[in-house]
Write a protein that holds these residues in place. Structure first.
Motif, PDB file in Angstrom:
ATOM      1  N   VAL A 198       0.866  -1.181   0.000  1.00  0.00           N
ATOM      2  CA  VAL A 198       0.000   0.000   0.000  1.00  0.00           C
ATOM      3  C   VAL A 198       0.904   1.232   0.000  1.00  0.00           C
ATOM      4  CG1 VAL A 198      -1.835   1.226   1.211  1.00  0.00           C
ATOM      5  CG2 VAL A 198      -1.804  -1.274   1.205  1.00  0.00           C
ATOM      6  N   LYS A 257      -0.316   4.471  -0.852  1.00  0.00           N
ATOM      7  CA  LYS A 257      -1.138   5.681  -0.927  1.00  0.00           C
ATOM      8  C   LYS A 257      -0.460   6.832  -0.163  1.00  0.00           C
ATOM      9  CE  LYS A 257      -3.785   3.916   3.011  1.00  0.00           C
ATOM     10  NZ  LYS A 257      -4.978   3.144   3.413  1.00  0.00           N
ATOM     11  N   TYR A 280       2.970   6.888   2.226  1.00  0.00           N
ATOM     12  CA  TYR A 280       2.932   7.309   3.631  1.00  0.00           C
ATOM     13  C   TYR A 280       3.927   8.460   3.894  1.00  0.00           C
ATOM     14  CZ  TYR A 280      -0.013   3.241   4.736  1.00  0.00           C
ATOM     15  OH  TYR A 280      -1.037   2.324   4.796  1.00  0.00           O
ATOM     16  N   LEU A 339      -8.211   2.434  -4.203  1.00  0.00           N
ATOM     17  CA  LEU A 339      -9.103   2.103  -3.089  1.00  0.00           C
ATOM     18  C   LEU A 339     -10.372   2.946  -3.064  1.00  0.00           C
ATOM     19  CD1 LEU A 339      -6.356   1.699  -0.350  1.00  0.00           C
ATOM     20  CD2 LEU A 339      -7.913  -0.105  -1.095  1.00  0.00           C
ATOM     21  N   ARG A 399     -17.287   1.806   7.371  1.00  0.00           N
ATOM     22  CA  ARG A 399     -16.587   2.946   6.801  1.00  0.00           C
ATOM     23  C   ARG A 399     -16.860   2.964   5.306  1.00  0.00           C
ATOM     24  NH1 ARG A 399     -10.074   3.792   6.868  1.00  0.00           N
ATOM     25  NH2 ARG A 399     -10.242   1.980   5.506  1.00  0.00           N
ATOM     26  N   MET A 435     -12.398  -8.144  -1.287  1.00  0.00           N
ATOM     27  CA  MET A 435     -11.641  -7.705  -0.121  1.00  0.00           C
ATOM     28  C   MET A 435     -12.547  -7.095   0.941  1.00  0.00           C
ATOM     29  SD  MET A 435      -9.738  -4.275  -1.572  1.00  0.00           S
ATOM     30  CE  MET A 435      -9.753  -3.344  -0.035  1.00  0.00           C
ATOM     31  N   HIS A 476     -11.831  -4.879   5.061  1.00  0.00           N
ATOM     32  CA  HIS A 476     -10.807  -4.205   5.854  1.00  0.00           C
ATOM     33  C   HIS A 476     -11.127  -4.371   7.333  1.00  0.00           C
ATOM     34  CE1 HIS A 476      -7.439  -1.538   6.315  1.00  0.00           C
ATOM     35  NE2 HIS A 476      -8.135  -0.560   6.866  1.00  0.00           N
ATOM     36  N   ASN A 507      -4.564  -5.883   6.510  1.00  0.00           N
ATOM     37  CA  ASN A 507      -3.601  -4.785   6.428  1.00  0.00           C
ATOM     38  C   ASN A 507      -2.364  -5.214   7.235  1.00  0.00           C
ATOM     39  OD1 ASN A 507      -4.687  -4.720   8.993  1.00  0.00           O
ATOM     40  ND2 ASN A 507      -4.679  -2.490   9.134  1.00  0.00           N
ATOM     41  N   SER A 508      -1.482  -4.278   7.571  1.00  0.00           N
ATOM     42  CA  SER A 508      -0.253  -4.663   8.291  1.00  0.00           C
ATOM     43  C   SER A 508      -0.567  -5.446   9.553  1.00  0.00           C
ATOM     44  CB  SER A 508       0.546  -3.412   8.692  1.00  0.00           C
ATOM     45  OG  SER A 508       0.952  -2.705   7.559  1.00  0.00           O
ATOM     46  N   ARG A 563      -2.318  -6.801   2.388  1.00  0.00           N
ATOM     47  CA  ARG A 563      -2.195  -5.396   1.961  1.00  0.00           C
ATOM     48  C   ARG A 563      -1.476  -4.557   3.015  1.00  0.00           C
ATOM     49  NH1 ARG A 563      -7.791  -6.164   1.927  1.00  0.00           N
ATOM     50  NH2 ARG A 563      -7.964  -4.469   3.435  1.00  0.00           N
ATOM     51  N   PRO A 564      -0.223  -4.864   3.297  1.00  0.00           N
ATOM     52  CA  PRO A 564       0.463  -4.054   4.311  1.00  0.00           C
ATOM     53  C   PRO A 564       0.824  -2.664   3.797  1.00  0.00           C
ATOM     54  CG  PRO A 564       2.002  -5.623   3.361  1.00  0.00           C
ATOM     55  CD  PRO A 564       0.651  -5.930   2.762  1.00  0.00           C
ATOM     56  N   GLY A 565       0.703  -1.696   4.683  1.00  0.00           N
ATOM     57  CA  GLY A 565       1.163  -0.340   4.417  1.00  0.00           C
ATOM     58  C   GLY A 565       2.163   0.053   5.490  1.00  0.00           C
ATOM     59  N   ILE A 566       1.665   0.442   6.638  1.00  0.00           N
ATOM     60  CA  ILE A 566       2.513   1.046   7.674  1.00  0.00           C
ATOM     61  C   ILE A 566       3.690   0.155   8.075  1.00  0.00           C
ATOM     62  CG2 ILE A 566       1.109   0.207   9.625  1.00  0.00           C
ATOM     63  CD1 ILE A 566       2.716   3.709   9.422  1.00  0.00           C
ATOM     64  N   TYR A 615       1.358   6.401  11.550  1.00  0.00           N
ATOM     65  CA  TYR A 615       0.704   6.826  10.308  1.00  0.00           C
ATOM     66  C   TYR A 615       0.690   8.351  10.191  1.00  0.00           C
ATOM     67  CZ  TYR A 615      -1.756   2.265  10.449  1.00  0.00           C
ATOM     68  OH  TYR A 615      -2.088   0.947  10.489  1.00  0.00           O
TER      69      TYR A 615
HETATM   70  C1  LIG Z   1      -4.539   2.022   4.113  1.00  0.00           C
HETATM   71  C2  LIG Z   1      -5.128   0.676   3.865  1.00  0.00           C
HETATM   72  C3  LIG Z   1      -4.362  -0.488   4.039  1.00  0.00           C
HETATM   73  C4  LIG Z   1      -2.987  -0.467   4.662  1.00  0.00           C
HETATM   74  O1  LIG Z   1      -3.159  -0.333   6.051  1.00  0.00           O
HETATM   75  P1  LIG Z   1      -1.933  -0.382   7.066  1.00  0.00           P
HETATM   76  O2  LIG Z   1      -2.585  -0.369   8.390  1.00  0.00           O
HETATM   77  O3  LIG Z   1      -1.115   0.828   6.801  1.00  0.00           O
HETATM   78  O4  LIG Z   1      -1.180  -1.627   6.794  1.00  0.00           O
HETATM   79  C5  LIG Z   1      -4.917  -1.686   3.668  1.00  0.00           C
HETATM   80  N1  LIG Z   1      -6.179  -1.768   3.175  1.00  0.00           N
HETATM   81  C6  LIG Z   1      -6.963  -0.676   3.026  1.00  0.00           C
HETATM   82  C7  LIG Z   1      -8.338  -0.825   2.500  1.00  0.00           C
HETATM   83  C8  LIG Z   1      -6.472   0.578   3.378  1.00  0.00           C
HETATM   84  O5  LIG Z   1      -7.247   1.655   3.254  1.00  0.00           O
END
Ligand SMILES: *Cc1c(COP(=O)(O)O)cnc(C)c1O
Length: 351
Positions: A33, A35, A39, A82, A129, A153, A155, A190-191, A206-209, A336
């Motif tokens: 991720v 976006k 980050y 997204l 959400r 998917m 969340h 997610n992470s 879908r890891p981001g942080i 974040y």
């Molecule tokens: C931002 C986001 C992620 C990543 O989340 P992290 O907590 O940063 O890993 C994954 N999925 C969706 C839908 C998101 O909006």
């Protein structure tokens, strides 16, 4: 000499974090991720680095971000958007081979009119959400299957609280949704979701942080810092006992104290809530922030750093010593917000 705050982005550490997450769930694909400009750290450099490591699936929030990443990466990457698609954007999705994440009835109706290029279906399993209502499956499952989604998917709302019962509820709800699309890859984590166990990983994570060194990984998983943020010392001086430091005189010196003022402030994204709370490091020596954060300046107690404290020295506010989530917690926020809040004035350097 550059006086602006300097951020060193550790691309090798971001790559190592991606690999660590990828190893955690061997059966599933690990996306990234990126976006909000990765980050705050720079989506271009991060996307290129991760693509070299074998990551080919990316998530952004907005179509503009996606168009930029497509231009950079070329045809080999799958780019999910997204925040969905509007009628006016549909053409761009098709031309640039971007993949909308459909999360409202309007998105689904719109995409049903579009030529068959892939989409993702995002269901809301309890976060309330963004996402399609799972109720729609009873009446609209056929319509949705006809869209030939590339991904279903959802969340997680509380993945960062492993004991929260909502995790298991969402898992159960999502497993039923995934079962309604037996041939379509599924994604929930997610992470923090990556740390909840294999049953949360499905086909794609879908890891981001966590890629950027944040989150609270369980014991046995170490993430590397993605950024070292440093500020230049402008002035070193002795504050006298009984005097105060900074706007509002919120810190009183109990004794004569060696102070330094550095070129960093809330205009750079350091939260004001970090006044009298954040920790900085000079040559690895902890130097607490005293008084309020100003727009361009922060004053720190360098009495333990002594000889290292001189104008021109660099003080770490994020990095190997000032750990992202610890620093964020001192300011009452999260990794974040610290990362995505870093201002335009912070010079990003890539290693
Ligand atoms: C931002 C986001 C992620 C990543 O989340 P992290 O907590 O940063 O890993 C994954 N999925 C969706 C839908 C998101 O909006």
């Amino acid at each position: 000499m550059i006086s602006r705050p300097q951020a060193t982005i550790h691309l090798a550490n971001i790559a190592a974090n991606w690999q660590a997450l990828d190893r955690l769930n061997p059966g599933s694909t690990t996306a990234a991720v990126i976006k909000a400009n990765g980050y705050g750290l720079g989506d271009h450099m991060i996307a290129q680095t991760l693509m070299k490591m074998g990551c080919t699936t990316f998530f952004v929030a907005h179509i503009e971000e996606a168009v930029n990443i497509r231009r950079l990466l070329g045809a080999g990457a799958r780019i999910f958007v997204l925040n969905g698609v509007t009628l006016r954007q549909a053409r761009i999705f098709i031309d640039k081979d971007l993949t909308p994440v459909l999360s409202t009835d309007q998105h689904v109706a719109l995409w049903a009119q579009a030529p068959r290029i892939g989409c993702a279906l995002h269901f809301d399993t309890g976060m309330n959400r963004l996402g399609l209502s799972p109720d729609r499956l009873s009446s609209q499952a056929e319509t949705m299957r006809k869209l030939q989604p590339l991904l279903v998917m959802s969340h997680l709302a509380c993945a960062d609280e492993p004991d929260n019962p909502l995790n298991a509820q969402q898992l159960k709800a999502f497993a039923q949704i995934a079962a309604a699309f037996p041939d379509v890859p599924a994604s929930l984590a997610n992470s923090a979701g990556c740390f909840l166990g294999h049953e949360y990983a499905f086909d794609l994570t879908r890891p981001g942080i966590a890629l950027y060194g944040g989150s609270q990984p369980p014991l046995g998983i170490t993430l590397q810092p993605a950024i070292t943020l440093e500020a230049l010392v402008l002035s070193v001086f002795e504050g006298k006992a009984g005097q105060s430091v900074g706007y509002g005189a919120t810190h009183m010196l109990k004794q004569d104290t060696l102070l330094a003022t550095v070129a960093l402030g809330y205009a750079d994204g350091i939260p004001r809530s970090g006044g009298n709370a954040l920790m900085s490091y000079l040559d690895g020596t902890p130097c607490p922030v005293l008084g309020r954060i100003s727009m361009d300046l922060i004053t720190i107690d360098v009495s333990k750093a002594q000889k290292a404290a001189k104008p021109g020295a660099r003080v770490e506010f994020l990095g190997y010593n000032a750990k992202l989530e610890e620093q964020a917690a001192r300011a009452g926020t999260l990794g974040y917000e610290l990362l995505t809040g870093l201002g335009y004035r912070v010079k990003r350097n890539y290693r």
